[in-house]
Design a protein around this motif. Structure first.
Motif, PDB file in Angstrom:
ATOM      1  N   GLU A  21     -49.025  -9.910  43.116  1.00  0.00           N
ATOM      2  CA  GLU A  21     -48.538  -8.783  42.325  1.00  0.00           C
ATOM      3  C   GLU A  21     -47.076  -8.945  41.913  1.00  0.00           C
ATOM      4  N   ARG A  22     -46.266  -9.543  42.756  1.00  0.00           N
ATOM      5  CA  ARG A  22     -44.830  -9.676  42.471  1.00  0.00           C
ATOM      6  C   ARG A  22     -44.476 -10.987  41.814  1.00  0.00           C
ATOM      7  N   GLY A  23     -45.292 -11.953  41.919  1.00  0.00           N
ATOM      8  CA  GLY A  23     -44.966 -13.287  41.426  1.00  0.00           C
ATOM      9  C   GLY A  23     -44.404 -14.123  42.563  1.00  0.00           C
ATOM     10  N   GLU A  24     -44.219 -15.379  42.316  1.00  0.00           N
ATOM     11  CA  GLU A  24     -43.708 -16.275  43.352  1.00  0.00           C
ATOM     12  C   GLU A  24     -42.213 -16.083  43.525  1.00  0.00           C
ATOM     13  N   THR A  25     -41.752 -16.249  44.760  1.00  0.00           N
ATOM     14  CA  THR A  25     -40.320 -16.114  45.028  1.00  0.00           C
ATOM     15  C   THR A  25     -39.602 -17.383  44.582  1.00  0.00           C
ATOM     16  N   ALA A  26     -38.368 -17.218  44.181  1.00  0.00           N
ATOM     17  CA  ALA A  26     -37.565 -18.364  43.764  1.00  0.00           C
ATOM     18  C   ALA A  26     -37.203 -19.193  44.989  1.00  0.00           C
ATOM     19  N   PRO A  27     -37.113 -20.504  44.838  1.00  0.00           N
ATOM     20  CA  PRO A  27     -36.697 -21.319  45.982  1.00  0.00           C
ATOM     21  C   PRO A  27     -35.267 -20.983  46.386  1.00  0.00           C
ATOM     22  N   ARG A  28     -35.054 -20.836  47.668  1.00  0.00           N
ATOM     23  CA  ARG A  28     -33.754 -20.405  48.184  1.00  0.00           C
ATOM     24  C   ARG A  28     -33.243 -21.377  49.230  1.00  0.00           C
TER      25      ARG A  28
END
Length: 113
Positions: A21-28
């Protein structure tokens, strides 16, 4: 049904929230910062973001750097200066005496003494 509330135990925005639902998180990446007091702060940045040289310590407010062995020094705080201190920086005692005598002479002239 107790209380007449049919939607019990839920609230607006509640529900399963996953990456679908939120999309993938950015690499951190997590970057450690140390202040002069020895506090360590781990800050998350995007992997392609520019990491700042200094970061404010959330515990004591001092500037923190990435080198644990040599953290940045605490900023030097200047003591509060009064108006008189600033005047004394600009004028000498002789200048002050001359101005006082001039003001007293004008005052005496107005009073007719």
């Amino acid at each position: 049904m107790s209380g007449g509330n049919a939607i019990r135990g839920t609230r607006v925005g509640a529900g399963p929230m996953g990456e679908a639902e939120r999309g993938e998180t950015a690499p951190r990446r997590r970057v450690p910062f140390w202040c002069a007091q020895g506090h360590e702060t781990q800050v998350s940045f995007a992997s392609d973001a520019e990491v700042p040289e200094l970061w404010d310590c959330p515990r004591c407010g001092l500037p923190a750097g990435q080198d644990q062995a040599a953290p940045p020094p605490a900023p030097r705080t200047e003591p509060y200066k009064t108006h008189l201190a600033y005047v004394r920086e600009r004028r000498s005692d002789a200048d002050g005496d001359a101005l006082l005598e001039e003001a007293l002479a004008k005052l005496r002239a107005r009073r007719g003494a």
